[in-house]
Write a protein that holds these residues in place. Structure first.
Motif, PDB file in Angstrom:
ATOM      1  N   VAL A  11      -5.735   6.008   8.060  1.00  0.00           N
ATOM      2  CA  VAL A  11      -6.260   5.771   6.713  1.00  0.00           C
ATOM      3  C   VAL A  11      -6.591   4.289   6.524  1.00  0.00           C
ATOM      4  CG1 VAL A  11      -5.553   5.686   4.288  1.00  0.00           C
ATOM      5  CG2 VAL A  11      -5.238   7.780   5.603  1.00  0.00           C
ATOM      6  N   ALA A  47      -7.554   3.280   1.987  1.00  0.00           N
ATOM      7  CA  ALA A  47      -6.167   3.353   1.525  1.00  0.00           C
ATOM      8  C   ALA A  47      -6.029   3.132   0.019  1.00  0.00           C
ATOM      9  CB  ALA A  47      -5.291   2.352   2.276  1.00  0.00           C
ATOM     10  N   ASP A  48      -7.075   2.626  -0.634  1.00  0.00           N
ATOM     11  CA  ASP A  48      -6.976   2.485  -2.086  1.00  0.00           C
ATOM     12  C   ASP A  48      -7.244   3.818  -2.782  1.00  0.00           C
ATOM     13  OD1 ASP A  48      -9.562   2.305  -1.096  1.00  0.00           O
ATOM     14  OD2 ASP A  48     -10.297   1.276  -2.878  1.00  0.00           O
ATOM     15  N   LYS A  49      -7.753   4.780  -2.031  1.00  0.00           N
ATOM     16  CA  LYS A  49      -8.026   6.092  -2.617  1.00  0.00           C
ATOM     17  C   LYS A  49      -7.260   7.205  -1.910  1.00  0.00           C
ATOM     18  CE  LYS A  49     -10.727   4.905  -5.929  1.00  0.00           C
ATOM     19  NZ  LYS A  49     -12.175   4.769  -5.882  1.00  0.00           N
ATOM     20  N   ARG A  68      -9.414  10.877  -5.529  1.00  0.00           N
ATOM     21  CA  ARG A  68      -8.249  10.360  -4.834  1.00  0.00           C
ATOM     22  C   ARG A  68      -7.665  11.470  -3.986  1.00  0.00           C
ATOM     23  NH1 ARG A  68      -6.294   5.427  -6.767  1.00  0.00           N
ATOM     24  NH2 ARG A  68      -7.448   4.799  -8.615  1.00  0.00           N
ATOM     25  N   HIS A 109      -3.490   8.235  -0.797  1.00  0.00           N
ATOM     26  CA  HIS A 109      -2.100   7.820  -1.008  1.00  0.00           C
ATOM     27  C   HIS A 109      -1.114   8.676  -0.210  1.00  0.00           C
ATOM     28  CE1 HIS A 109      -3.919   5.578  -4.240  1.00  0.00           C
ATOM     29  NE2 HIS A 109      -4.418   6.693  -4.755  1.00  0.00           N
ATOM     30  N   PHE A 110       0.032   8.084   0.034  1.00  0.00           N
ATOM     31  CA  PHE A 110       1.123   8.803   0.695  1.00  0.00           C
ATOM     32  C   PHE A 110       2.349   8.774  -0.224  1.00  0.00           C
ATOM     33  CE2 PHE A 110      -1.600   7.362   4.090  1.00  0.00           C
ATOM     34  CZ  PHE A 110      -1.612   8.417   4.989  1.00  0.00           C
ATOM     35  N   VAL A 169      -4.057  12.664  -1.818  1.00  0.00           N
ATOM     36  CA  VAL A 169      -2.641  12.352  -1.612  1.00  0.00           C
ATOM     37  C   VAL A 169      -2.087  13.239  -0.515  1.00  0.00           C
ATOM     38  CG1 VAL A 169      -1.878  13.884  -3.473  1.00  0.00           C
ATOM     39  CG2 VAL A 169      -0.381  12.045  -2.696  1.00  0.00           C
TER      40      VAL A 169
END
Lengths: 525, 426
Positions: free
Chosen positions: B302, B308-310, B285, B312-313, B287
């Protein structure tokens, strides 16, 4: 007689709470209970309760001449039950009057019709059961989320046994034709279509309170004049709109309630219209022809297409990632997973991610919990990321199956390797043991040797010496050796055997020793 | 030795690395028996706004009444100049100086201009005016105060430094924490550039925070190389909070970007590298923590890459959450396009997180236990991240030795070098 067909969409989504990156994998409550209940209560008091009461009054006043229809999404129904049971009761009273038709749709007001026939049918079934449970009737007319329709969706709906479906009278689909007739699905003519008259519908739903509008203020007199202006041959005026128009989009102060209260009376006294439900209209009207809709339409925005929900990268990513879970969830028995799966499909989540600049942007802002489409996207994806983790752990998935098989294969390989290793080890031990035995081998041990080994031995030693050595050997040894002699050796042996009468014990010993030495030599090889 | 030092901010009211570095340096100098009079303009009432607008892991408030600061305060004289005040009034009225002496419990509560107070924002249109007013005040101070050398931090205070030099005749040192090229790429603000250049031309010596910055100063400002000395920044260990011990609630490894999401920090390269890694290894993942003018574009990218499932913001993170992210991270990446120094990787290393840093950062000059790549080299970045995620040998080594390495970067050593610069001009 001509018909006015009122249809109201009632829908409230389960809005997501502010779900942070740190919550992923930790917290699994996705919904904002507080604001959902707060909004529901507010709309109930401003809109649902007063408008339901008004409609009930009109029904009591005009009897069977005044009829309306509703599509109440399953998520709205469940939120009524949770947060506003009085609203549910008042809808039940409307249902009991017999003048109200309830339509079928997907339980969670989802876009599943665009993605998966199986999921779509499942959700329609849930919704239809829910309507039956609350209002005692099984719906026969269908209205898809936000009037989304295409030829393909129409056939799916027809296949499920629905006779009538509602959609938008989109200009780019109708061309020169009027929405004020019944049409049919282009593939399956058994499905009748009722098309929204967007001009007259939006006069009420959007323009009613717009003071910049040339026709403001709109009165029931003016509206009935417009209805009368419609060609006498045209048979039905479909007025489809959000139920939240009454009291929420258009506040009570705009006079929207008074307008609705006055409208039926004016219609009855000054026109040849009556009010009918969609199924009544569909039953009486002869369809004028098929409508071709190869590309899905909806009632949203100027474009009347899907771009309010899908099409930009944010929406497509969220939508596709969500539906990629379908196969895993399909056979999952976990109730909470199934519940969240339904609620995450609600179209509003994707609506909030819309980046279009709308002429009717006001409606987009309506109860939108997010400041920007980007915020909406991030929040949804955070929730979805957690949901994916849960689905992967809780539900058996094809991916996991593969993993299982891989694990099993690996285990098998390990076991095989282990077994081989053990075998090698034990044979090594055996060999070592044999070699050790070879070191102190005795003449008598011949009886334990293999025939192959004996044959080898016989070739190596002088047959005369062997015969002598065998002289006082045990029968077991003799029986072992003699059959292994070749023809010639056997002859020699037999002859010698006859001739050897007396041999010194020492000689026998000597030759036995010689054979033993030979044996040891052989083992070393 | 006594130094008159001009800064633009000082903890706890800091907007970035500058305030932290000034504080660390003055502490180091105090230990090296250098007395400092530290002068800052104060933008009353803007603290909250700063906290919201700015993203920096170093934005950690501290309590200056702590015992350990007693020694510090015995060497430091702290002055505030109310500069963010409505114009058209005699600047003399706005000069407010007071000596901070919390040790003895004395307090100064005067704010004589509260009636006229009007907030104009730290980086408002009036900034140039404030810079000029600050200079005016500085020349007054320079005439009164007793000191051996003047030290000015970053361009905002250079006019003040020059003014002080002119009134007092004492030597001037200017300290380049960042150049206009670092902040704006090639689209430099000519006014700012001119002030920077004038400051360095007038100065007797120029201190740069890295050789990277030194080269920019020499090549793009035409400053005499003999005048420019690099003193690398260090780490103020009292400012860093201890790492938390939080277990990640998922099996995937976590790779972190933390900083302002702006051109200078190279967030887009991080996303492209993440995409490459995810093609190979879905068990990771990513971030991106922080906020900035490029955030929305990054979110769109993204989404477009369908990761976007891996990926993150988090948006802007406050102090405690910064530590939380570090404690969850397996690799930290700083892909800055231009970073005069860059303190965030040091905080990551201190939390035992292996780091990948761009060669275009000053911190790359001092770190040994870090993987260094060119910010534009997406393949290289992906390789480095993948390596740290999968090859235990290097990641455990970095975890152990990186922490030690950071602990060795002490301000008192940097202060010694700065003191040598002072001695060379007196």
């Amino acid at each position: 007689m001509r018909s006015i067909c009122f249809y109201f969409q009632v829908h409230q989504p389960y809005r997501l709470r502010n779900y942070r990156f740190f919550d992923i994998g930790e917290k699994h409550d996705y919904f904002d209970t507080y604001s959902n209940s707060f909004i529901m209560r507010r709309v109930a008091d401003k809109n649902y309760l007063p408008m339901n009461a008004l409609l009930l009054d009109l029904i009591n006043e005009y009897g069977s001449a005044f009829k309306v229809s509703f599509s109440i999404s399953g998520v709205a129904l469940d939120q009524f039950a949770e947060y506003a049971p009085d609203v549910l009761e008042s809808f039940k009273r409307l249902a009991d009057s017999g003048n109200v038709e309830f339509l079928a749709e997907t339980y969670s007001h989802s876009l599943s019709a665009l993605k998966s026939r199986e999921e779509f049918e499942k959700q329609v079934k849930i919704q239809s059961d829910k309507i039956k449970q609350y209002f005692g009737v099984e719906p026969t007319t269908f209205r898809n989320t936000e009037l989304i329709y295409s030829d393909e969706i129409g056939t799916m709906v027809a296949d499920m046994g629905y006779k009538t479906m509602l959609t938008e009278g989109a200009k780019h689909v109708l061309g020169w034709r009027s929405p004020n007739y019944a049409y049919t699905n282009a593939i399956n003519p058994k499905l009748k279509l009722l098309l929204k008259n967007f001009q007259l519908s939006d006069d009420i739903a959007f323009r009613f309170s717009q003071q910049s509008w040339g026709e403001w203020p709109l009165t029931s007199e003016k509206f009935v004049d417009w209805l009368n202006n419609i060609d006498q041959k045209e048979e039905v005026v479909n007025l489809f709109m959000d139920y939240e128009t009454f009291g929420e989009h258009q506040w009570e102060e705009t006079g929207i309630f008074n307008f609705m209260r006055a409208l039926p009376g004016r219609v009855f006294s000054h026109s040849n219209y009556t009010f009918n439900t969609p199924s009544e209209v569909a039953e009486t009207l002869q369809p004028v022809g098929p409508i071709h809709v190869p590309v899905p339409i909806s009632w949203a925005d100027e474009e009347r297409d899907l771009t309010a929900w899908l099409g930009n990268d944010l929406q497509d990513e969220a939508f596709d990632k969500l539906y990629s879970l379908e196969s895993k969830i399909k056979n999952c028995g976990d109730e909470q997973i199934q519940r969240d799966w339904l609620l995450l499909q609600t179209s509003d989540h994707f609506y909030y991610m819309c980046t279009k600049w709308f002429s009717d942007g006001d409606v987009h802002k309506y109860f939108n919990p997010y400041g920007t489409p980007y915020d909406a996207f991030i929040n949804f994806m955070n929730v979805l990321s957690d949901f994916i983790i849960r689905v992967d752990t809780i539900c058996g998935s094809p991916k996991d199956d593969r993993k299982d098989i891989k694990e099993m294969a690996e285990k098998l390989m390990d076991e095989m390797e282990d077994a081989t290793r053990k075998k090698i080890k034990s044979s090594k031990k055996k060999v070592k043991k044999t070699i050790d035995q070879g070191k102190n081998i005795k003449f008598d041990d011949i009886k334990n040797m293999s025939n192959t080994a004996i044959k080898k031995l016989v070739k190596e030693v002088d047959i005369n010496e062997l015969t002598i050595a065998l002289k006082d050997a045990s029968t077991e040894v003799k029986e072992k050796v003699i059959p292994n002699l070749n023809k010639k050796a056997r002859q020699t042996y037999d002859e010698l055997q006859q001739n050897l009468k007396t041999i010194k014990k020492a000689d026998i010993k000597k030759y036995q020793k010689a054979v033993e030495e030979k044996l040891k030599e052989l083992f070393r090889k | 030795m006594r130094v008159l030092m001009f800064g633009w901010e000082f903890p706890p009211h800091i907007t970035g690395g500058l305030g932290t570095a000034c504080f660390g340096l003055t502490k180091g100098l105090a230990k090296r028996d250098v007395d400092v009079t530290f002068v800052v303009p104060k933008a009353y009432g803007d603290e909250d706004q700063q906290a919201v607008k700015l993203v920096n892991a170093s934005d950690v408030p501290f309590d200056i009444t702590d015992e350990e600061y007693k020694e510090f305060w015995s060497h430091i004289k702290y002055m505030e100049v109310g500069s963010n005040i409505i114009p058209y009034v005699d600047p003399q009225e706005y000069t407010k100086t007071y000596e901070e002496n919390k040790k003895t419990g004395e307090s100064f509560t005067s704010n004589v201009f509260s009636k006229h107070y009007e907030f104009s924002g730290t980086y408002s249109l009036n900034l140039m005016e404030e810079v000029a007013r600050f200079a005016l005040i500085a020349s007054g101070l320079a005439a009164k105060e007793n000191f051996d050398v003047i030290h000015a931090h970053d361009w905002l205070t250079y006019p003040a430094g020059i003014a002080a030099k002119k009134t007092s005749g004492k030597p001037l040192i200017v300290h380049m924490h960042a150049t206009e090229f670092d902040r704006s790429g090639e689209h430099v603000n000519q006014q700012v550039y001119d002030i920077e250049r004038e400051g360095m031309m007038e100065a007797d010596k120029v201190i740069t925070v890295s050789n990277l910055t030194r080269n920019i100063v020499i090549n793009k400002y035409g400053i005499d190389p003999d005048k420019v000395i690099t003193v690398h920044n260090a780490v103020d260990h009292t400012m860093l909070k201890d790492a938390k011990n939080i277990k990640k609630p998922y099996k995937e490894k976590l790779v972190t970007f933390l900083g302002r999401i702006t051109l200078q920090k190279g967030p887009e390269y991080f996303i492209e590298a993440a995409y490459k890694i995810l093609q190979k290894d879905p068990n990771v993942r990513f971030v991106m923590a922080g906020s900035g003018d490029m955030l929305n574009r990054m979110i769109e990218r993204v989404a477009h890459l369908r990761i976007a499932d891996k990926f993150h913001f988090t948006g802007f993170l406050k102090g405690d959450d910064v530590n939380r992210v570090f404690s969850m991270s397996d690799v930290f990446v700083m892909p800055s396009v231009s970073e005069p120094f860059g303190i965030v990787p040091l905080e990551a290393m201190r939390s035992s997180v292996p780091v990948v840093i761009s060669k275009q950062s000053g911190v790359a000059e001092v770190l040994v236990h870090a993987l260094k790549i060119d910010f534009w080299d997406i393949d290289g970045m992906a390789d480095a991240i993948y390596g740290l995620l999968h090859y235990k040998g290097i990641s455990t080594m970095f975890q152990k030795l990186g922490k030690k390495e950071v602990e060795g970067l002490k301000w008192e050593n940097a202060a010694l070098k700065v003191k040598a610069v002072y001695e060379s001009v007196i």
